[in-house]
Design a protein around this motif. Structure first.
Motif, PDB file in Angstrom:
ATOM      1  N   VAL A  53       7.370  23.680   6.081  1.00 42.79           N
ATOM      2  CA  VAL A  53       8.812  23.441   6.174  1.00 42.79           C
ATOM      3  C   VAL A  53       9.580  23.968   4.966  1.00 42.79           C
ATOM      4  O   VAL A  53      10.737  24.382   5.104  1.00 42.79           O
ATOM      5  N   ALA A  54       8.965  23.968   3.790  1.00 42.40           N
ATOM      6  CA  ALA A  54       9.652  24.509   2.611  1.00 42.40           C
ATOM      7  C   ALA A  54       9.903  26.010   2.798  1.00 42.40           C
ATOM      8  O   ALA A  54      10.998  26.494   2.509  1.00 42.40           O
ATOM      9  N   ALA A  57      12.770  26.457   5.226  1.00 40.42           N
ATOM     10  CA  ALA A  57      14.071  26.213   4.601  1.00 40.42           C
ATOM     11  C   ALA A  57      14.489  27.390   3.713  1.00 40.42           C
ATOM     12  O   ALA A  57      15.649  27.828   3.755  1.00 40.42           O
ATOM     13  N   ILE A  88      17.255  25.988   8.180  1.00 36.52           N
ATOM     14  CA  ILE A  88      17.344  24.904   7.197  1.00 36.52           C
ATOM     15  C   ILE A  88      17.362  23.544   7.901  1.00 36.52           C
ATOM     16  O   ILE A  88      16.611  22.627   7.532  1.00 36.52           O
ATOM     17  N   ALA A  91      14.008  22.575   9.397  1.00 34.87           N
ATOM     18  CA  ALA A  91      13.067  22.097   8.382  1.00 34.87           C
ATOM     19  C   ALA A  91      13.374  20.653   7.991  1.00 34.87           C
ATOM     20  O   ALA A  91      12.465  19.819   7.901  1.00 34.87           O
ATOM     21  N   ILE A  92      14.640  20.349   7.788  1.00 33.73           N
ATOM     22  CA  ILE A  92      15.014  18.992   7.377  1.00 33.73           C
ATOM     23  C   ILE A  92      14.773  18.000   8.506  1.00 33.73           C
ATOM     24  O   ILE A  92      14.345  16.865   8.253  1.00 33.73           O
ATOM     25  N   LEU A 101      13.659  20.447   0.419  1.00 34.69           N
ATOM     26  CA  LEU A 101      14.499  20.884   1.536  1.00 34.69           C
ATOM     27  C   LEU A 101      15.959  20.518   1.288  1.00 34.69           C
ATOM     28  O   LEU A 101      16.873  21.293   1.577  1.00 34.69           O
ATOM     29  N   ARG A 105      19.209  22.963   0.941  1.00 35.68           N
ATOM     30  CA  ARG A 105      20.431  22.790   1.746  1.00 35.68           C
ATOM     31  C   ARG A 105      21.661  22.599   0.869  1.00 35.68           C
ATOM     32  O   ARG A 105      22.698  23.199   1.122  1.00 35.68           O
TER      33      ARG A 105
END
Length: 165
Positions: A53-54, A57, A88, A91-92, A101, A105
């Motif tokens: 996920v990083a 993002a 983004i 991912a969050i 994350l 953002r």
């Protein structure tokens, strides 16, 4: 069929080979120097929503930064912003408690023109980052977040002092 399997395997290993520390450095460089945006983007080309996920993002941030490049039309700017924000937010949604994350953002939201309307989470992310900053384990990430806070206009002098100590 073998070619398809090889392609999937190659793409999987390609995104595994991306060093998160290198991505963090490239993000910071691109945020401060438009000449570095394309390199940052190229670093994350192979990242998909199936990856960490990083990385997702950061890919979103890289795409939104492309809107800054000269020669980009208004239509392209909107498309880049929409696509980047999608990464983004994806991912969050997958990992809402990850400080990194929120850091990505808030950086994008602070630097996006007000007319775009992508500023709704600034206060939420700021509060989250300040509350969880001490829990960040990766020293390089902690330094990047600290540097961002100290440079940002979103954080008060008092908040900057707390982070500095």
């Amino acid at each position: 069929m073998k070619l398809f399997a090889f392609l999937i395997l190659f793409l999987s290993f390609n995104s595994l080979a991306i060093d998160i520390k290198q991505v963090r450095i490239a993000y910071k460089e691109a945020a401060h120097n438009e000449d570095k945006i394309e390199a940052f983007n190229n670093l994350l080309t192979s990242v998909t929503k199936e990856d960490d996920v990083a990385l997702v993002a950061y890919k979103g941030a890289a795409i939104t930064m492309k809107a800054k490049l000269s020669g980009t039309t208004i239509r392209e700017k909107k498309a880049f912003l929409k696509e980047g924000v999608g990464y983004i937010e994806f991912a969050i949604d997958k990992a809402p408690n990850e400080v990194e994350l929120r850091f990505v953002r808030i950086g994008v939201q602070e630097n996006t023109p007000r007319i775009v309307g992508y500023k709704d989470n600034i206060d939420e992310d700021k509060t989250f980052i300040l509350k969880h900053y001490k829990d960040v384990k990766a020293s390089d990430l902690k330094k990047h977040i600290k540097d961002y806070i100290l440079e940002s206009k979103l954080f008060s002098d008092e908040e900057k002092t707390v982070i500095s100590n």
